[in-house]
Scaffold this motif. Structure first.
Motif, PDB file in Angstrom:
ATOM      1  N   VAL A 143     -14.031  -0.663  -1.621  1.00 54.28           N
ATOM      2  CA  VAL A 143     -15.278   0.051  -1.079  1.00 54.28           C
ATOM      3  C   VAL A 143     -16.490  -0.760  -1.078  1.00 54.28           C
ATOM      4  CG1 VAL A 143     -17.034   2.169  -1.568  1.00 54.28           C
ATOM      5  CG2 VAL A 143     -14.407   2.301  -1.981  1.00 54.28           C
ATOM      6  N   GLY A 144     -16.851  -1.412   0.013  1.00 55.70           N
ATOM      7  CA  GLY A 144     -18.022  -2.440   0.235  1.00 55.70           C
ATOM      8  C   GLY A 144     -17.483  -3.582  -0.532  1.00 55.70           C
ATOM      9  N   ASP A 145     -18.447  -3.973  -1.360  1.00 57.38           N
ATOM     10  CA  ASP A 145     -17.770  -5.259  -2.213  1.00 57.38           C
ATOM     11  C   ASP A 145     -17.157  -5.087  -3.528  1.00 57.38           C
ATOM     12  OD1 ASP A 145     -19.097  -6.668  -0.012  1.00 57.38           O
ATOM     13  OD2 ASP A 145     -21.112  -6.654  -1.085  1.00 57.38           O
ATOM     14  N   GLU A 146     -16.786  -3.728  -3.792  1.00 53.79           N
ATOM     15  CA  GLU A 146     -16.350  -3.378  -4.995  1.00 53.79           C
ATOM     16  C   GLU A 146     -14.857  -2.949  -4.735  1.00 53.79           C
ATOM     17  OE1 GLU A 146     -16.619   0.591  -7.824  1.00 53.79           O
ATOM     18  OE2 GLU A 146     -18.038   0.241  -6.499  1.00 53.79           O
ATOM     19  N   VAL A 147     -14.114  -3.324  -5.821  1.00 53.15           N
ATOM     20  CA  VAL A 147     -12.524  -2.874  -5.762  1.00 53.15           C
ATOM     21  C   VAL A 147     -12.597  -1.553  -6.416  1.00 53.15           C
ATOM     22  CG1 VAL A 147     -10.243  -3.251  -6.541  1.00 53.15           C
ATOM     23  CG2 VAL A 147     -11.832  -5.128  -5.596  1.00 53.15           C
ATOM     24  N   PHE A 148     -12.544  -0.403  -5.720  1.00 51.99           N
ATOM     25  CA  PHE A 148     -12.378   1.002  -6.361  1.00 51.99           C
ATOM     26  C   PHE A 148     -11.174   1.213  -7.153  1.00 51.99           C
ATOM     27  CE2 PHE A 148     -11.158   5.448  -6.001  1.00 51.99           C
ATOM     28  CZ  PHE A 148     -12.224   6.146  -6.368  1.00 51.99           C
ATOM     29  N   GLY A 149     -10.078   0.662  -6.792  1.00 54.43           N
ATOM     30  CA  GLY A 149      -8.951   0.950  -7.342  1.00 54.43           C
ATOM     31  C   GLY A 149      -7.710   0.561  -6.720  1.00 54.43           C
ATOM     32  N   ARG A 150      -6.720   0.959  -7.036  1.00 48.73           N
ATOM     33  CA  ARG A 150      -5.484   0.510  -6.478  1.00 48.73           C
ATOM     34  C   ARG A 150      -4.414   1.736  -5.650  1.00 48.73           C
ATOM     35  NH1 ARG A 150      -5.536  -4.726  -6.816  1.00 48.73           N
ATOM     36  NH2 ARG A 150      -3.185  -5.149  -5.868  1.00 48.73           N
ATOM     37  N   LEU A 151      -3.755   1.682  -4.861  1.00 51.85           N
ATOM     38  CA  LEU A 151      -3.013   2.688  -4.158  1.00 51.85           C
ATOM     39  C   LEU A 151      -1.696   2.125  -4.356  1.00 51.85           C
ATOM     40  CD1 LEU A 151      -2.375   5.221  -2.392  1.00 51.85           C
ATOM     41  CD2 LEU A 151      -2.908   3.870  -0.350  1.00 51.85           C
ATOM     42  N   TYR A 152      -0.808   2.909  -5.198  1.00 51.09           N
ATOM     43  CA  TYR A 152       0.594   2.849  -5.412  1.00 51.09           C
ATOM     44  C   TYR A 152       1.515   3.662  -4.658  1.00 51.09           C
ATOM     45  CZ  TYR A 152      -1.446   0.368  -9.567  1.00 51.09           C
ATOM     46  OH  TYR A 152      -2.296  -0.332 -10.502  1.00 51.09           O
ATOM     47  N   LEU A 153       2.663   3.092  -4.277  1.00 49.07           N
ATOM     48  CA  LEU A 153       3.936   3.720  -3.668  1.00 49.07           C
ATOM     49  C   LEU A 153       5.033   3.401  -4.576  1.00 49.07           C
ATOM     50  CD1 LEU A 153       3.058   3.420   0.288  1.00 49.07           C
ATOM     51  CD2 LEU A 153       2.546   5.060  -1.289  1.00 49.07           C
ATOM     52  N   ALA A 154       5.814   4.209  -4.559  1.00 52.16           N
ATOM     53  CA  ALA A 154       7.267   3.907  -5.019  1.00 52.16           C
ATOM     54  C   ALA A 154       8.512   4.943  -4.695  1.00 52.16           C
ATOM     55  CB  ALA A 154       7.301   4.024  -6.648  1.00 52.16           C
ATOM     56  N   GLU A 155       9.549   4.475  -4.442  1.00 56.68           N
ATOM     57  CA  GLU A 155      10.753   5.084  -4.444  1.00 56.68           C
ATOM     58  C   GLU A 155      10.825   5.428  -3.130  1.00 56.68           C
ATOM     59  OE1 GLU A 155      13.049   8.717  -6.304  1.00 56.68           O
ATOM     60  OE2 GLU A 155      12.391   7.378  -7.511  1.00 56.68           O
ATOM     61  N   LYS A 156      11.049   4.685  -2.050  1.00 57.75           N
ATOM     62  CA  LYS A 156      11.156   5.029  -0.622  1.00 57.75           C
ATOM     63  C   LYS A 156      12.407   6.101  -0.257  1.00 57.75           C
ATOM     64  CE  LYS A 156      11.237   2.989   4.107  1.00 57.75           C
ATOM     65  NZ  LYS A 156       9.835   3.397   4.581  1.00 57.75           N
ATOM     66  N   ARG A 157      12.135   7.205   0.468  1.00 52.39           N
ATOM     67  CA  ARG A 157      13.333   7.850   0.720  1.00 52.39           C
ATOM     68  C   ARG A 157      14.334   7.128   1.386  1.00 52.39           C
ATOM     69  NH1 ARG A 157       8.440  11.113   2.208  1.00 52.39           N
ATOM     70  NH2 ARG A 157       8.090  12.741   0.738  1.00 52.39           N
ATOM     71  N   GLY A 158      15.523   7.641   0.909  1.00 53.26           N
ATOM     72  CA  GLY A 158      16.780   6.840   1.701  1.00 53.26           C
ATOM     73  C   GLY A 158      17.337   5.823   0.997  1.00 53.26           C
ATOM     74  N   GLY A 159      16.328   5.395  -0.196  1.00 55.16           N
ATOM     75  CA  GLY A 159      16.794   4.325  -1.151  1.00 55.16           C
ATOM     76  C   GLY A 159      16.362   3.017  -0.836  1.00 55.16           C
ATOM     77  N   GLY A 160      15.902   2.699   0.217  1.00 57.05           N
ATOM     78  CA  GLY A 160      15.895   1.175   0.815  1.00 57.05           C
ATOM     79  C   GLY A 160      14.453   0.725   0.117  1.00 57.05           C
TER      80      GLY A 160
END
Length: 477
Positions: A81-98
């Motif tokens: 957000v601008g020059d600041e790291v607001f946070g992190r976006l996490y993903l896990a466990e893709k459907r279909g197992g790949g």
């Protein structure tokens, strides 16, 4: 020419549009994780942030997590957000197992970039709303303080409004003590305020040194901060302590503690609270000055009434004494009886004047009179500026309880007209107003009689034979 089109572009556009559809920050974050999961086929998505406005680390899920992020089959990107790291976006466990693909990562980076813009807009909106709440709170305090009330009411108004605007567990006002410390004198709380009022900060406390120096104090946890010494500190968590000062004068301290475990105050909230405290302190000073002017007006009016009372009583008692001395030198029984009768009448009239003056002393001049007696006195006071003196007034009988409102209104109208006519007559130096609620009308009914007598030149108005004019008005009760 190679095809630069990114596969999955229409879903990306949908996702980009969806994350910017709301200006509430928590809702925006939920849109982000929903869009990320939908766009990449992940069963789990979350945003983590250290933003203090989101209760520490906020994790928003679309599905039950498969374990800690960072294991096999996970993907994460930063949200800037601008020059600041607001946070992190996490993903896990893709459907279909790949595993997640490079295309998924590319889409997630694009979404994270748009998420940063949406979060920035939501922050700006929340900041604007926050400023609006504090400004409205300060305006409400100023209005309340300048429209009247006691000093204790004024402090409670500041404490209560500040508590609501700051979303605090309590709004507390502390004032300096004779021993050099500070004592809680006012507390506004949602819960039981028992034990809060009367708590003190001892002289020499580091917190007190800052406050007496005009510096605000910000505390992450009141229960564990060693600078906090009051016996109620264990009830609260994050807190702000703001000096109430104006023109170099320290009125007290406004403390706004939140419950234990609540989110800390943000820098923006701290700044707005400092501004609120400055505005509230100025309003308190102005309210105190207004009350001082009203008290001065009361004292001045009482001085005037005392002078009038002194002159009136002395004159009448002197005249009564002269009549009694003359009676002693005369031997005619008839003359003595008449003189004694007149003396008694004068003494009764003097007593009535004293009672009226005492009643007037009890009425602050700034207050509109609500009693019938007070309204009559207001009419006589109103004509005093034109006359150069205040007409005397005396009352006979229970005027407050015997005279109904409708009759009282007609009587006041007649009084107003009689006083105006008397003020226009030449050489008027004295006006006497008498209201008798025990009068008997010519037809035998109980009634009220108003008599207005002045000593002015009668001219063509017609007099009563003693060089003055008497106007009489009466009505049945």
């Amino acid at each position: 020419m190679t095809d630069a089109r990114v596969p999955g572009l229409p879903p990306l556009l949908d996702a980009v549009l969806s994350v910017g559809t709301d200006l509430e920050l928590p809702t925006t974050l939920q849109h982000i994780v929903d869009a990320a999961a939908e766009l990449t086929g992940a069963r789990y998505a979350a945003v983590s942030t250290t933003d203090p406005g989101l209760d520490g680390i906020a994790e928003i899920r679309t599905a039950a997590p498969p374990g800690q992020p960072g294991t096999t089959g996970t993907l994460e990107v930063p949200i800037q957000v601008g020059d600041e790291v607001f946070g992190r976006l996490y993903l896990a466990e893709k459907r279909g197992g790949g595993p997640f693909t490079a295309e998924d990562e590319q889409l997630l980076h694009a979404l994270a970039a748009q998420a940063g813009i949406a979060i920035g807009n939501a922050r700006l909106y929340e900041t604007a709303r926050l400023r609006e709440r504090w400004i409205e709170g300060a305006a409400a305090v100023t209005t309340a303080l300048l429209t009247g009330g006691t000093a204790a009411d004024a402090l409670m108004t500041v404490a209560d409004r500040a508590r609501v605007v700051a979303d605090a567990a309590a709004g507390v006002i502390l004032q300096p003590t004779a021993e050099g410390g500070m004592e809680i004198v006012t507390a506004s709380t949602l819960d039981d305020p028992g034990g809060i009022v009367g708590a003190t900060i001892e002289a020499g406390s580091p917190v007190l040194v800052q406050l007496l120096g005009g510096e605000p104090v910000f505390i992450d946890d009141s229960a564990t901060d060693p600078r906090m010494t009051t016996h109620v500190r264990h009830r609260f968590g994050p807190s702000m302590m703001l000096p109430l000062q104006s023109g170099g004068r320290l009125i007290g301290t406004l403390a706004l503690p939140r419950r234990r475990g609540d989110r800390p105050y943000t820098p923006e909230e701290r700044l707005l609270a400092i501004q609120f405290a400055s505005q509230a302190a100025l309003a308190l000073v102005l309210a105190d000055a207004r009350q001082g002017r009203e008290r001065l007006a009361v004292y001045e009016d009482r001085d005037r009434i005392a002078r009038d009372l002194h002159d009136l009583v002395v004159q009448r008692l002197f005249a009564t004494g002269m009549m009694l001395q003359a009676a002693r030198r005369r031997s005619e029984v008839t003359y003595v009886d008449e003189t004694l009768g007149r003396a008694v009448d004068e003494l009764e009239s003097t007593i009535q004047e004293v009672r009226t003056a005492i009643f007037a002393l009890q009425q602050p001049p700034a207050d509109a009179p609500t009693t019938f007696r007070g309204r009559v006195l207001r009419e006589t006071a109103g004509v005093a500026a034109a006359l150069g003196f205040r007409p005397s007034a005396r009352f006979t009988g229970a005027v407050e309880s015997r005279i109904p409102d409708q009759v009282a209104g007609h009587l006041l109208t007649a009084l107003r007209r009689a006083l105006a006519a008397a003020a226009r007559r030449p050489a008027v130096s004295r006006i006497e107003v008498a209201v008798d609620a025990t009068a008997t009308l010519p037809d035998g009914r109980d009634g009220v009689r108003l008599t207005v007598h002045d000593d002015g030149t009668t001219g063509d108005d017609g007099g009563d034979g003693d060089g003055g004019t008497t106007v009489t008005w009466q009505s049945p009760l």
